[in-house]
Scaffold this motif. Structure first.
Motif, PDB file in Angstrom:
ATOM      1  N   MET A 222       0.851  -1.172   0.000  1.00 27.84           N
ATOM      2  CA  MET A 222       0.000   0.000   0.000  1.00 27.84           C
ATOM      3  C   MET A 222       0.896   1.233   0.000  1.00 27.84           C
ATOM      4  O   MET A 222       1.748   1.404   0.846  1.00 27.84           O
ATOM      5  CB  MET A 222      -0.892  -0.054   1.253  1.00 27.84           C
ATOM      6  CG  MET A 222      -1.487   1.253   1.636  1.00 27.84           C
ATOM      7  SD  MET A 222      -2.662   1.235   2.995  1.00 27.84           S
ATOM      8  CE  MET A 222      -1.710   0.598   4.354  1.00 27.84           C
ATOM      9  N   SER A 223       0.697   2.111  -0.978  1.00 26.33           N
ATOM     10  CA  SER A 223       1.469   3.344  -1.015  1.00 26.33           C
ATOM     11  C   SER A 223       0.801   4.376  -0.111  1.00 26.33           C
ATOM     12  O   SER A 223      -0.411   4.398   0.036  1.00 26.33           O
ATOM     13  CB  SER A 223       1.571   3.880  -2.439  1.00 26.33           C
ATOM     14  OG  SER A 223       0.351   4.429  -2.849  1.00 26.33           O
ATOM     15  N   GLN A 224       1.626   5.175   0.507  1.00 21.18           N
ATOM     16  CA  GLN A 224       1.118   6.220   1.390  1.00 21.18           C
ATOM     17  C   GLN A 224       1.715   7.551   0.971  1.00 21.18           C
ATOM     18  O   GLN A 224       2.728   7.614   0.298  1.00 21.18           O
ATOM     19  CB  GLN A 224       1.472   5.911   2.844  1.00 21.18           C
ATOM     20  CG  GLN A 224       0.767   4.702   3.383  1.00 21.18           C
ATOM     21  CD  GLN A 224       0.988   4.540   4.883  1.00 21.18           C
ATOM     22  OE1 GLN A 224       2.018   4.915   5.415  1.00 21.18           O
ATOM     23  NE2 GLN A 224       0.011   3.984   5.548  1.00 21.18           N
ATOM     24  N   GLN A 225       1.045   8.616   1.396  1.00 16.11           N
ATOM     25  CA  GLN A 225       1.539   9.961   1.154  1.00 16.11           C
ATOM     26  C   GLN A 225       1.690  10.675   2.486  1.00 16.11           C
ATOM     27  O   GLN A 225       1.027  10.328   3.467  1.00 16.11           O
ATOM     28  CB  GLN A 225       0.577  10.739   0.259  1.00 16.11           C
ATOM     29  CG  GLN A 225       0.491  10.198  -1.144  1.00 16.11           C
ATOM     30  CD  GLN A 225      -0.430  11.016  -2.020  1.00 16.11           C
ATOM     31  OE1 GLN A 225      -1.361  11.645  -1.554  1.00 16.11           O
ATOM     32  NE2 GLN A 225      -0.156  10.997  -3.320  1.00 16.11           N
ATOM     33  N   THR A 226       2.565  11.666   2.502  1.00 14.67           N
ATOM     34  CA  THR A 226       2.749  12.505   3.684  1.00 14.67           C
ATOM     35  C   THR A 226       2.431  13.939   3.299  1.00 14.67           C
ATOM     36  O   THR A 226       3.007  14.483   2.357  1.00 14.67           O
ATOM     37  CB  THR A 226       4.177  12.404   4.229  1.00 14.67           C
ATOM     38  OG1 THR A 226       4.428  11.052   4.606  1.00 14.67           O
ATOM     39  CG2 THR A 226       4.369  13.300   5.442  1.00 14.67           C
ATOM     40  N   ALA A 227       1.499  14.527   4.038  1.00 14.53           N
ATOM     41  CA  ALA A 227       1.104  15.912   3.821  1.00 14.53           C
ATOM     42  C   ALA A 227       1.621  16.760   4.973  1.00 14.53           C
ATOM     43  O   ALA A 227       1.557  16.339   6.130  1.00 14.53           O
ATOM     44  CB  ALA A 227      -0.416  16.022   3.733  1.00 14.53           C
ATOM     45  N   THR A 228       2.132  17.931   4.655  1.00 23.78           N
ATOM     46  CA  THR A 228       2.556  18.892   5.658  1.00 23.78           C
ATOM     47  C   THR A 228       1.585  20.062   5.613  1.00 23.78           C
ATOM     48  O   THR A 228       1.313  20.604   4.538  1.00 23.78           O
ATOM     49  CB  THR A 228       3.992  19.381   5.392  1.00 23.78           C
ATOM     50  OG1 THR A 228       4.858  18.242   5.347  1.00 23.78           O
ATOM     51  CG2 THR A 228       4.455  20.333   6.475  1.00 23.78           C
ATOM     52  N   PHE A 229       1.058  20.407   6.784  1.00 26.19           N
ATOM     53  CA  PHE A 229       0.080  21.482   6.896  1.00 26.19           C
ATOM     54  C   PHE A 229       0.607  22.596   7.779  1.00 26.19           C
ATOM     55  O   PHE A 229       1.312  22.344   8.758  1.00 26.19           O
ATOM     56  CB  PHE A 229      -1.212  20.971   7.543  1.00 26.19           C
ATOM     57  CG  PHE A 229      -2.001  20.018   6.702  1.00 26.19           C
ATOM     58  CD1 PHE A 229      -2.982  20.476   5.839  1.00 26.19           C
ATOM     59  CD2 PHE A 229      -1.777  18.652   6.788  1.00 26.19           C
ATOM     60  CE1 PHE A 229      -3.721  19.596   5.076  1.00 26.19           C
ATOM     61  CE2 PHE A 229      -2.509  17.757   6.028  1.00 26.19           C
ATOM     62  CZ  PHE A 229      -3.488  18.232   5.164  1.00 26.19           C
ATOM     63  N   ASP A 230       0.221  23.816   7.464  1.00 31.49           N
ATOM     64  CA  ASP A 230       0.381  24.958   8.356  1.00 31.49           C
ATOM     65  C   ASP A 230      -0.895  24.973   9.196  1.00 31.49           C
ATOM     66  O   ASP A 230      -1.997  24.954   8.647  1.00 31.49           O
ATOM     67  CB  ASP A 230       0.514  26.242   7.536  1.00 31.49           C
ATOM     68  CG  ASP A 230       0.689  27.469   8.403  1.00 31.49           C
ATOM     69  OD1 ASP A 230       1.462  27.397   9.384  1.00 31.49           O
ATOM     70  OD2 ASP A 230       0.063  28.496   8.111  1.00 31.49           O
ATOM     71  N   ILE A 231      -0.755  24.980  10.519  1.00 27.03           N
ATOM     72  CA  ILE A 231      -1.909  24.934  11.412  1.00 27.03           C
ATOM     73  C   ILE A 231      -2.011  26.263  12.152  1.00 27.03           C
ATOM     74  O   ILE A 231      -1.063  26.698  12.795  1.00 27.03           O
ATOM     75  CB  ILE A 231      -1.790  23.788  12.448  1.00 27.03           C
ATOM     76  CG1 ILE A 231      -1.543  22.448  11.750  1.00 27.03           C
ATOM     77  CG2 ILE A 231      -3.029  23.744  13.334  1.00 27.03           C
ATOM     78  CD1 ILE A 231      -2.688  21.957  10.899  1.00 27.03           C
ATOM     79  N   GLY A 232      -3.176  26.899  12.084  1.00 28.13           N
ATOM     80  CA  GLY A 232      -3.392  28.168  12.760  1.00 28.13           C
ATOM     81  C   GLY A 232      -4.368  28.033  13.912  1.00 28.13           C
ATOM     82  O   GLY A 232      -5.269  27.194  13.875  1.00 28.13           O
ATOM     83  N   GLY A 233      -4.159  28.825  14.932  1.00 31.20           N
ATOM     84  CA  GLY A 233      -5.095  28.872  16.051  1.00 31.20           C
ATOM     85  C   GLY A 233      -4.688  28.073  17.270  1.00 31.20           C
ATOM     86  O   GLY A 233      -5.388  28.095  18.279  1.00 31.20           O
ATOM     87  N   MET A 234      -3.560  27.376  17.218  1.00 29.02           N
ATOM     88  CA  MET A 234      -3.115  26.597  18.386  1.00 29.02           C
ATOM     89  C   MET A 234      -2.390  27.519  19.368  1.00 29.02           C
ATOM     90  O   MET A 234      -1.570  28.340  18.960  1.00 29.02           O
ATOM     91  CB  MET A 234      -2.164  25.473  17.966  1.00 29.02           C
ATOM     92  CG  MET A 234      -2.775  24.427  17.091  1.00 29.02           C
ATOM     93  SD  MET A 234      -1.668  22.997  16.825  1.00 29.02           S
ATOM     94  CE  MET A 234      -0.236  23.765  16.080  1.00 29.02           C
ATOM     95  N   THR A 235      -2.712  27.364  20.663  1.00 25.52           N
ATOM     96  CA  THR A 235      -2.058  28.188  21.681  1.00 25.52           C
ATOM     97  C   THR A 235      -1.425  27.380  22.801  1.00 25.52           C
ATOM     98  O   THR A 235      -0.686  27.937  23.610  1.00 25.52           O
ATOM     99  CB  THR A 235      -3.072  29.168  22.304  1.00 25.52           C
ATOM    100  OG1 THR A 235      -4.144  28.418  22.874  1.00 25.52           O
ATOM    101  CG2 THR A 235      -3.610  30.138  21.258  1.00 25.52           C
TER     102      THR A 235
END
Length: 90
Positions: A1-14
């Motif tokens: 099974m092939s997988q992908q890795t996504a990188t996200f910018d996350i806003g609102g975390m404190t």
């Protein structure tokens, strides 16, 4: 099974609690194998099965929890350790 890795910018975390909420939001999406959220960098890396979900669905899961998520990068995930196919004499 092939997988992908996504990188996200996350806003609102404190705080650390926010990190846990965002991480759990990702992990609840069917097809997610791993999610790592970094408070200081305001980012997340998510490894998932592209046949089960996609980056838009991942971002939506985080947005429903009350945070912002913007896709920064998408890559093929490195394959797992290769299986040993040959017996080694002892």
């Amino acid at each position: 099974m092939s997988q992908q890795t996504a990188t996200f910018d996350i806003g609102g975390m404190t705080c650390a609690s926010c990190v846990n909420v965002v991480e759990k939001s990702f992990k609840r999406v069917k097809g997610v194998a791993a999610a790592q959220v970094n408070l200081a960098a305001e980012s997340a890396r998510v490894t998932f099965d592209p046949e089960a979900t996609d980056p838009a669905a991942l971002a939506t899961a985080v947005q429903r929890a009350g945070y912002q998520a913007e896709l920064l990068d998408l890559q093929e995930a490195p394959d797992a350790e290769p299986a040993v196919t040959e017996a080694v004499p002892v």
